[in-house]
Design an enzyme around this catalytic site. Structure first.
Site, PDB file in Angstrom:
ATOM      1  N   CYS A   2       0.854  -1.173   0.000  1.00  0.00           N
ATOM      2  CA  CYS A   2       0.000   0.000   0.000  1.00  0.00           C
ATOM      3  C   CYS A   2       0.897   1.232   0.000  1.00  0.00           C
ATOM      4  O   CYS A   2       2.103   1.144   0.152  1.00  0.00           O
ATOM      5  CB  CYS A   2      -0.868  -0.011   1.237  1.00  0.00           C
ATOM      6  SG  CYS A   2      -1.656  -1.599   1.486  1.00  0.00           S
ATOM      7  N   ARG A  27       1.131   1.915  -6.041  1.00  0.00           N
ATOM      8  CA  ARG A  27       1.423   0.917  -5.007  1.00  0.00           C
ATOM      9  C   ARG A  27       0.192   0.104  -4.614  1.00  0.00           C
ATOM     10  O   ARG A  27       0.291  -0.883  -3.888  1.00  0.00           O
ATOM     11  CB  ARG A  27       1.978   1.608  -3.750  1.00  0.00           C
ATOM     12  CG  ARG A  27       3.234   2.393  -3.993  1.00  0.00           C
ATOM     13  CD  ARG A  27       3.707   3.039  -2.717  1.00  0.00           C
ATOM     14  NE  ARG A  27       4.072   2.040  -1.742  1.00  0.00           N
ATOM     15  CZ  ARG A  27       5.255   1.457  -1.657  1.00  0.00           C
ATOM     16  NH1 ARG A  27       6.198   1.794  -2.492  1.00  0.00           N
ATOM     17  NH2 ARG A  27       5.486   0.551  -0.748  1.00  0.00           N
ATOM     18  N   TRP A  76      -3.642  -1.956  -1.352  1.00  0.00           N
ATOM     19  CA  TRP A  76      -3.576  -3.170  -2.185  1.00  0.00           C
ATOM     20  C   TRP A  76      -3.846  -4.301  -1.209  1.00  0.00           C
ATOM     21  O   TRP A  76      -3.022  -4.604  -0.347  1.00  0.00           O
ATOM     22  CB  TRP A  76      -2.189  -3.312  -2.812  1.00  0.00           C
ATOM     23  CG  TRP A  76      -2.078  -4.407  -3.815  1.00  0.00           C
ATOM     24  CD1 TRP A  76      -2.360  -4.339  -5.143  1.00  0.00           C
ATOM     25  CD2 TRP A  76      -1.631  -5.749  -3.576  1.00  0.00           C
ATOM     26  NE1 TRP A  76      -2.126  -5.548  -5.740  1.00  0.00           N
ATOM     27  CE2 TRP A  76      -1.680  -6.440  -4.799  1.00  0.00           C
ATOM     28  CE3 TRP A  76      -1.209  -6.442  -2.439  1.00  0.00           C
ATOM     29  CZ2 TRP A  76      -1.322  -7.766  -4.938  1.00  0.00           C
ATOM     30  CZ3 TRP A  76      -0.848  -7.770  -2.573  1.00  0.00           C
ATOM     31  CH2 TRP A  76      -0.898  -8.427  -3.806  1.00  0.00           C
ATOM     32  N   ASN A 102       1.399   0.148   5.855  1.00  0.00           N
ATOM     33  CA  ASN A 102       1.795  -0.597   4.659  1.00  0.00           C
ATOM     34  C   ASN A 102       2.663  -1.756   5.124  1.00  0.00           C
ATOM     35  O   ASN A 102       3.606  -1.550   5.873  1.00  0.00           O
ATOM     36  CB  ASN A 102       2.598   0.331   3.733  1.00  0.00           C
ATOM     37  CG  ASN A 102       3.374  -0.425   2.684  1.00  0.00           C
ATOM     38  OD1 ASN A 102       2.909  -1.427   2.159  1.00  0.00           O
ATOM     39  ND2 ASN A 102       4.579   0.034   2.389  1.00  0.00           N
ATOM     40  N   GLY A 103       2.316  -2.971   4.699  1.00  0.00           N
ATOM     41  CA  GLY A 103       3.101  -4.140   5.113  1.00  0.00           C
ATOM     42  C   GLY A 103       2.181  -5.221   5.637  1.00  0.00           C
ATOM     43  O   GLY A 103       0.978  -5.203   5.384  1.00  0.00           O
ATOM     44  N   GLU A 485      10.624 -11.113 -21.318  1.00  0.00           N
ATOM     45  CA  GLU A 485      10.161  -9.785 -20.911  1.00  0.00           C
ATOM     46  C   GLU A 485       9.002  -9.308 -21.798  1.00  0.00           C
ATOM     47  O   GLU A 485       8.014  -8.749 -21.297  1.00  0.00           O
ATOM     48  CB  GLU A 485      11.337  -8.801 -20.944  1.00  0.00           C
ATOM     49  CG  GLU A 485      10.995  -7.359 -20.601  1.00  0.00           C
ATOM     50  CD  GLU A 485      10.407  -7.140 -19.211  1.00  0.00           C
ATOM     51  OE1 GLU A 485      10.360  -8.089 -18.411  1.00  0.00           O
ATOM     52  OE2 GLU A 485       9.973  -6.002 -18.949  1.00  0.00           O
ATOM     53  N   LYS A 489       5.219  -8.415 -20.316  1.00  0.00           N
ATOM     54  CA  LYS A 489       4.556  -7.127 -20.564  1.00  0.00           C
ATOM     55  C   LYS A 489       3.153  -7.370 -21.121  1.00  0.00           C
ATOM     56  O   LYS A 489       2.193  -6.699 -20.764  1.00  0.00           O
ATOM     57  CB  LYS A 489       5.352  -6.298 -21.584  1.00  0.00           C
ATOM     58  CG  LYS A 489       6.589  -5.641 -21.034  1.00  0.00           C
ATOM     59  CD  LYS A 489       6.263  -4.399 -20.248  1.00  0.00           C
ATOM     60  CE  LYS A 489       7.199  -4.110 -19.116  1.00  0.00           C
ATOM     61  NZ  LYS A 489       7.314  -5.079 -18.056  1.00  0.00           N
ATOM     62  N   GLU A 492       0.889  -8.589 -18.320  1.00  0.00           N
ATOM     63  CA  GLU A 492       0.682  -7.591 -17.279  1.00  0.00           C
ATOM     64  C   GLU A 492      -0.346  -6.541 -17.653  1.00  0.00           C
ATOM     65  O   GLU A 492      -1.250  -6.258 -16.891  1.00  0.00           O
ATOM     66  CB  GLU A 492       2.006  -6.834 -17.007  1.00  0.00           C
ATOM     67  CG  GLU A 492       2.955  -7.498 -16.074  1.00  0.00           C
ATOM     68  CD  GLU A 492       4.178  -6.622 -15.831  1.00  0.00           C
ATOM     69  OE1 GLU A 492       4.515  -6.408 -14.665  1.00  0.00           O
ATOM     70  OE2 GLU A 492       4.809  -6.143 -16.801  1.00  0.00           O
ATOM     71  N   HIS A 508       8.723 -29.360 -27.943  1.00  0.00           N
ATOM     72  CA  HIS A 508       8.466 -30.209 -26.774  1.00  0.00           C
ATOM     73  C   HIS A 508       7.179 -29.826 -26.062  1.00  0.00           C
ATOM     74  O   HIS A 508       7.082 -29.972 -24.846  1.00  0.00           O
ATOM     75  CB  HIS A 508       9.663 -30.148 -25.822  1.00  0.00           C
ATOM     76  CG  HIS A 508      10.934 -30.606 -26.462  1.00  0.00           C
ATOM     77  ND1 HIS A 508      11.192 -31.928 -26.744  1.00  0.00           N
ATOM     78  CD2 HIS A 508      11.994 -29.905 -26.948  1.00  0.00           C
ATOM     79  CE1 HIS A 508      12.372 -32.027 -27.341  1.00  0.00           C
ATOM     80  NE2 HIS A 508      12.876 -30.811 -27.478  1.00  0.00           N
ATOM     81  N   LYS A 607       3.164  -2.062  -8.152  1.00  0.00           N
ATOM     82  CA  LYS A 607       4.524  -1.848  -8.631  1.00  0.00           C
ATOM     83  C   LYS A 607       5.557  -2.373  -7.651  1.00  0.00           C
ATOM     84  O   LYS A 607       6.558  -2.957  -8.036  1.00  0.00           O
ATOM     85  CB  LYS A 607       4.753  -0.364  -8.873  1.00  0.00           C
ATOM     86  CG  LYS A 607       6.106  -0.120  -9.476  1.00  0.00           C
ATOM     87  CD  LYS A 607       6.156   1.160 -10.210  1.00  0.00           C
ATOM     88  CE  LYS A 607       7.429   1.266 -11.015  1.00  0.00           C
ATOM     89  NZ  LYS A 607       7.493   0.325 -12.139  1.00  0.00           N
TER      90      LYS A 607
HETATM   91  C1  G6P Z   1       6.361  -5.948  -9.714  1.00  0.00           C
HETATM   92  C2  G6P Z   1       6.347  -4.967 -10.873  1.00  0.00           C
HETATM   93  C3  G6P Z   1       7.378  -5.384 -11.926  1.00  0.00           C
HETATM   94  C4  G6P Z   1       8.749  -5.520 -11.300  1.00  0.00           C
HETATM   95  C5  G6P Z   1       8.732  -6.479 -10.090  1.00  0.00           C
HETATM   96  C6  G6P Z   1      10.040  -6.419  -9.318  1.00  0.00           C
HETATM   97  O1  G6P Z   1       5.859  -7.176 -10.127  1.00  0.00           O
HETATM   98  O2  G6P Z   1       5.062  -4.898 -11.449  1.00  0.00           O
HETATM   99  O3  G6P Z   1       7.408  -4.416 -12.958  1.00  0.00           O
HETATM  100  O4  G6P Z   1       9.652  -5.993 -12.260  1.00  0.00           O
HETATM  101  O5  G6P Z   1       7.686  -6.102  -9.186  1.00  0.00           O
HETATM  102  O6  G6P Z   1      10.155  -5.155  -8.716  1.00  0.00           O
HETATM  103  P1  G6P Z   1      11.507  -4.483  -8.297  1.00  0.00           P
HETATM  104  O7  G6P Z   1      11.114  -3.177  -7.669  1.00  0.00           O
HETATM  105  O8  G6P Z   1      12.161  -5.403  -7.312  1.00  0.00           O
HETATM  106  O9  G6P Z   1      12.329  -4.307  -9.525  1.00  0.00           O
END
Ligand code: G6P
Length: 612
Positions: A2, A27, A76, A102-103, A485, A489, A492, A508, A607
């Site tokens: 959060c 967040r 969150w 938060n936590g 990657e 994306k 996500e 396979h 994030k």
């Molecule tokens: C979340 C974000 C990703 C990110 C990952 C790791 O899943 O949505 O975009 O790559 O966390 O985050 P960090 O802050 O450790 O790079």
């Protein structure tokens, strides 16, 4: 995951809190709330389920709430579904103690049972309500003031927290407590601010305090004092933030993500310039010298999400250049694996936020096992940055969109620089190649800008495939890392089922899923592997796949196979990820837009993942 904010000053608090929360909405965004104390000493709590804008509408942008001291929260959900009752702030029944958190308080059930035995009732399903009521319990039972109550509760909490708490009897103060969750404090003339990261504070001041683990801060109007668990006052020096306040604004772009995609050449250039000096890579600020480099027997790269994908590419780059064995692993796996490590091993933790719970736990494990640790981190002063032996800061600036783009690109630069310099120290890279790689590295920002110029074709292609249900990304070697990657994306932000496969593996299993019109993206930037990957592309095409290809200018034979091709400029083969990832970022971005999705705040994601 959060976000929390606090304001103590002379101005109307609610609009400041709401503006701060808007910067932290990445967040978490399933509900939000604020608590503001007015002049008569009463505190108004307003909460709303859903995006912050619902809370903003409910309070007329904060104007409908009186008072100059307050705290706020964007959530969150971890404990309890998103709802108004579970939204923060939470308070004691008499509204004497009010807080946001938060936590996760892991032992909340045990504490809840204890409080229930003392007559406490709970209305929400959250661990936060328990935490606030525990503080209230110690406050009333011992009658020794807020600092005593909070520190006493902290000795009972197990887990991570960044909390801001107000006490009715102490109307001019906000109390903050922290353990393993981010919190930044800033002061300006007659006012003080707290927040989960610097972005809400940047507008007011660039001089900030990073409160340590198991510490408490007491914020007055323009003042702050810090205490340890024994309630002894401690000194914390302010740090200066170099981030520009405008960098955290959308600045005319429709979304943060597209703005951040366009900021990649700058993020990459700034990161390169921080380590390339006089035609050489200088890792002195990172603290890796020749002697240290020569002692490294093996490297483990540990991270989550896109940062893990940087590790996948880093594995090829570092192992290829420096001939040091490299293993890459997800932090959530590494932390429970009992890895074999000693002082001759280097563990590299890659993290934009520097706060990801699994990455932080992995770091602590690596340290416990005696390994040397290095963080590739974007957020200055974050937990990982503070706990590693060596830190390589990426200079991507604030990244707001949940899906990372520019921080990922800056992390790649750190990997290249490390790989090259370790190779130089170990004598596995000759002077000529080293010099040419430096030159190619410095060309990357301009080449990235060129790739961005191709965005309209990708937008067209994305609109055409907006209804795609499934997508496959294939590549070999570094191209496999790029595929991972690109596929992430797509999931996500576009909610398309997508998978990335090492191209040689599709036979396979995944090939059985290919039907007429299934979209497959083949990445083929590596000369040695080009023909191999192209053959795999032919295999899926002959089963009906519609093929998008990504390769370097010059590899025009790909047009015999692929239906749609994106070319990237020629660079050193180790650096192709930096260019090939851009069309894939754009593809997922435009596909998400075409589907009318919330690009910057995709469902269920956050994030900064500060829970396990
Ligand atoms: C979340 C974000 C990703 C990110 C990952 C790791 O899943 O949505 O975009 O790559 O966390 O985050 P960090 O802050 O450790 O790079």
């Amino acid at each position: 995951m959060c976000g929390i904010v606090g304001y103590n000053g002379e101005k109307k608090a609610a609009p400041i809190l709401l503006e701060g929360l808007s910067k932290l909405e990445y967040r978490g965004y399933d509900s939000a709330g604020i608590a503001v104390r007015n002049k008569t000493g009463e505190t108004e709590i307003v909460k709303a389920k859903g995006r912050l804008k619902v809370l903003s509408e409910k309070t007329d942008g904060g104007n409908a709430v009186e008072g100059t001291v307050g705290i706020g929260h964007t959530r969150w959900a971890t404990h309890g579904e998103p709802s108004e009752i579970n939204a923060h702030p939470h308070c004691s029944d008499d509204k004497n103690v009010i807080g946001v958190h938060n936590g996760i308080i892991e032992n909340y059930q045990e504490l809840k049972d204890k409080l229930a035995r003392h007559g406490y009732t709970f209305y929400s399903e959250t661990d936060t309500e328990v935490a606030i009521k525990l503080i209230d319990y110690y406050y009333k039972t011992y009658n020794q003031g807020p600092l005593y109550a909070i520190t006493h509760a902290m000795t009972r909490f197990r887990g991570s927290y960044a909390m801001a708490v107000m006490f009715k009897d102490y109307p001019d103060q906000i109390y903050a407590a922290r353990n393993d969750a981010p919190m930044v404090i800033g002061l300006d003339e007659g006012e003080s601010f707290l927040a989960s990261d610097v972005t809400p504070i940047l507008k007011y001041t660039k001089s900030v305090y990073y409160i340590g683990n198991q510490q408490v801060a007491v914020l007055g109007k323009g003042s702050v004092k810090f205490y340890d668990l024994d309630q002894m006052e401690i000194d914390i020096e302010p740090s200066t933030v170099t981030w520009d306040a405008n960098a955290a604004e959308r600045g005319g772009y429709e979304h943060f993500m597209i703005k951040e995609i366009h900021e990649q050449p700058k993020a990459v250039r700034d990161t390169i310039n921080s380590v390339v000096k006089d035609g050489k890579i200088d890792l002195s600020e990172v603290g890796i010298d020749e002697e240290t480099a020569k002692k490294i027997h093996s490297i483990q790269i540990v991270a989550c999400g896109s940062a893990y994908h940087v590790g996948v590419v880093g594995q090829y780059v570092i192992e290829g250049l420096a001939r040091i064995p490299v293993r890459v692993e997800l932090a959530s796996e590494f932390r429970y694996r009992d890895p074999l490590l000693d002082e001759n091993d280097l563990v590299i933790i890659v993290s934009q936020s520097g706060e990801t719970a699994d990455s932080l736990a992995a770091l602590r494990l690596a340290k416990k096992k005696g390994a040397r640790t290095l963080g590739i981190v974007n957020v200055v002063g974050s937990s990982i940055a503070r706990e590693v032996d060596h830190v390589f800061y990426t200079l991507a600036g604030p990244e707001i969109a949940v899906a990372t783009t520019k921080a990922y690109s800056a992390q790649l630069i750190a990997m290249y620089a490390l790989g090259m310099q370790l190779a130089k120290y170990k004598g596995t890279l000759d002077d000529e190649r080293y010099a040419s790689m430096i030159e190619e590295l410095q060309n990357l920002p301009d080449q990235m800008s060129r790739v961005l110029e191709d965005k309209e074709r990708i937008q067209w292609f994305a609109a055409k495939y907006a209804n795609a249900q499934d997508m496959y990304f294939i590549g070999r070697g570094i191209d496999y890392g790029i595929s991972l990657e690109g596929s992430l994306k797509m999931k996500e932000i576009s909610y398309v089922h997508s998978e990335a496969y090492a191209a040689g593996e599709i036979k396979h299993g995944p090939i059985s899923l290919i039907e007429n019109g299934t979209l497959v993206v083949g990445v083929a930037t590596q000369k040695r592997l080009f023909e191999k990957t192209r053959s795999n592309m032919v295999e899926v095409k002959s089963r009906g796949a519609y093929l998008m290809g990504i390769t370097n200018y010059g590899n025009y034979s790909i047009e015999d196979t692929a239906d749609f091709v994106v070319y990237i400029p020629k660079t050193d083969e180790y650096f192709t990820t930096s260019l090939a990832i851009i069309p894939l970022q754009l593809l997922s971005y435009y596909l998400s837009c075409a589907k009318g999705l919330n690009v910057d705040k995709p469902r269920n994601l956050a994030k900064s993942v500060t829970v396990e």
